[in-house]
Design a protein around this motif. Structure first.
Motif, PDB file in Angstrom:
ATOM      1  N   ASP A 164       3.829  -3.982  66.376  1.00  0.00           N
ATOM      2  CA  ASP A 164       3.864  -4.762  65.136  1.00  0.00           C
ATOM      3  C   ASP A 164       2.942  -4.129  64.098  1.00  0.00           C
ATOM      4  O   ASP A 164       1.721  -4.311  64.133  1.00  0.00           O
ATOM      5  N   ALA A 165       3.533  -3.396  63.162  1.00  0.00           N
ATOM      6  CA  ALA A 165       2.739  -2.717  62.136  1.00  0.00           C
ATOM      7  C   ALA A 165       2.054  -3.701  61.195  1.00  0.00           C
ATOM      8  O   ALA A 165       1.071  -3.351  60.533  1.00  0.00           O
ATOM      9  N   SER A 166       2.554  -4.927  61.107  1.00  0.00           N
ATOM     10  CA  SER A 166       1.974  -5.912  60.197  1.00  0.00           C
ATOM     11  C   SER A 166       0.844  -6.710  60.833  1.00  0.00           C
ATOM     12  O   SER A 166       0.149  -7.452  60.148  1.00  0.00           O
ATOM     13  N   TRP A 167       0.664  -6.564  62.142  1.00  0.00           N
ATOM     14  CA  TRP A 167      -0.404  -7.306  62.820  1.00  0.00           C
ATOM     15  C   TRP A 167      -1.745  -6.715  62.413  1.00  0.00           C
ATOM     16  O   TRP A 167      -1.898  -5.482  62.352  1.00  0.00           O
ATOM     17  N   PRO A 168      -2.751  -7.530  62.118  1.00  0.00           N
ATOM     18  CA  PRO A 168      -3.992  -7.006  61.527  1.00  0.00           C
ATOM     19  C   PRO A 168      -4.862  -6.168  62.457  1.00  0.00           C
ATOM     20  O   PRO A 168      -5.734  -5.445  61.978  1.00  0.00           O
ATOM     21  N   ARG A 175      -1.342   4.568  62.999  1.00  0.00           N
ATOM     22  CA  ARG A 175      -1.856   3.485  62.150  1.00  0.00           C
ATOM     23  C   ARG A 175      -3.363   3.339  62.321  1.00  0.00           C
ATOM     24  O   ARG A 175      -4.083   3.017  61.373  1.00  0.00           O
TER      25      ARG A 175
END
Length: 263
Positions: free
Chosen positions: A158-162, A198
């Motif tokens: 999940d690229a949007s997970w912080p 990331r």
């Protein structure tokens, strides 16, 4: 301080902030944790010096609130107090039994906040996890490893997970979860190159690949697993693969260069 018992199952949730959706892969596991660790909060006797009682006004406000109804800000505030040098807690040995009991009471909510990305993977969280080691709890002998595996999967996919994959591994390692199976899981995942890209694409060449405080022996394991020519090759292959965006290509090439410089 004579506070009433708090029940961990509230009658009506106050809000849906930082809740896992029913279809979330971690939702069922967190609900199991609420059932497995269901308990009243510890009773605080007059003169109690635990982190919960350190803020009397907040303690009175939270005294009758179940763990599920603590907000992220309230949990993080308790983390700050239990790890703060201002209360004399300068090392891992100073957390009291009452502090430990409060942590076990809050544990399902802590897991839920971690799963939603609302709990920061900072030095304070790492210290609290090191103090109480939730990954070693007996009642979580099956639940806790599964939670860690799903959380790492989220960091990888999940690229949007912080929380990036390195921050996630640090928090889990500090919390007493075994690092070798998590490293094996990450190495076998085809999304590892994207996850490391990331995490490392913005790291300066002079900065550490594994920043922060880790348990003894953790960083050599991480270096042996991630800082390899094979890892660099996988990231370059990902960078050149069809379907990789321009931003992902740039991040992967930067991270691959960083790995090669640290071999």
């Amino acid at each position: 301080m004579n506070l009433p018992l708090m029940m961990s199952e509230p009658h009506t949730p106050r809000s849906c902030v930082n809740r896992l959706a029913p279809g979330d892969p971690l939702h069922r596991l967190v609900e199991q944790a609420y059932r497995a660790f269901d308990r009243p909060a510890p009773r605080h006797v007059p003169g109690c010096r635990c982190a919960f009682c350190a803020d009397r006004a907040r303690a009175r406000m939270l005294a009758s609130r179940g763990a599920r109804d603590w907000t992220a800000e309230e949990v993080i505030g308790w983390f700050d107090r239990v790890s703060s040098t201002e209360t004399g807690r300068t090392g891992l040995q100073v957390a009291s039994r009452t502090d430990g009991a409060v942590f076990r009471f809050l544990l399902p909510r802590v897991l839920e906040l971690l799963a939603t990305g609302a709990l920061p993977a900072d030095a304070t969280s790492g210290k609290v996890f090191s103090q109480f080691e939730p990954g070693r709890l007996r009642h979580g002998d099956r639940m806790m490893p599964r939670f860690a595996a799903l959380l790492l999967d989220r960091a990888l996919h999940d690229a949007s997970w912080p929380l990036d994959v390195i921050a996630t591994l640090r928090l889990l390692a500090c919390g007493g979860w075994a690092l070798p199976p998590l490293l094996q899981q990450a190495q076998a995942d085809p999304e590892l190159p994207a996850g490391l890209a990331r995490a490392w694409s913005r790291v300066d060449r002079r900065e550490a690949l594994f920043p922060g405080t880790w348990p003894p022996g953790a960083v050599p394991l991480l270096r042996a697993g991630f800082v390899t020519s094979l890892t660099a090759e996988r990231m370059m292959n990902f960078a050149m693969a069809e379907g990789t965006s321009y931003q992902e290509t740039d991040a992967a090439m930067r991270a691959a260069d960083l790995v090669l410089r640290n071999l």
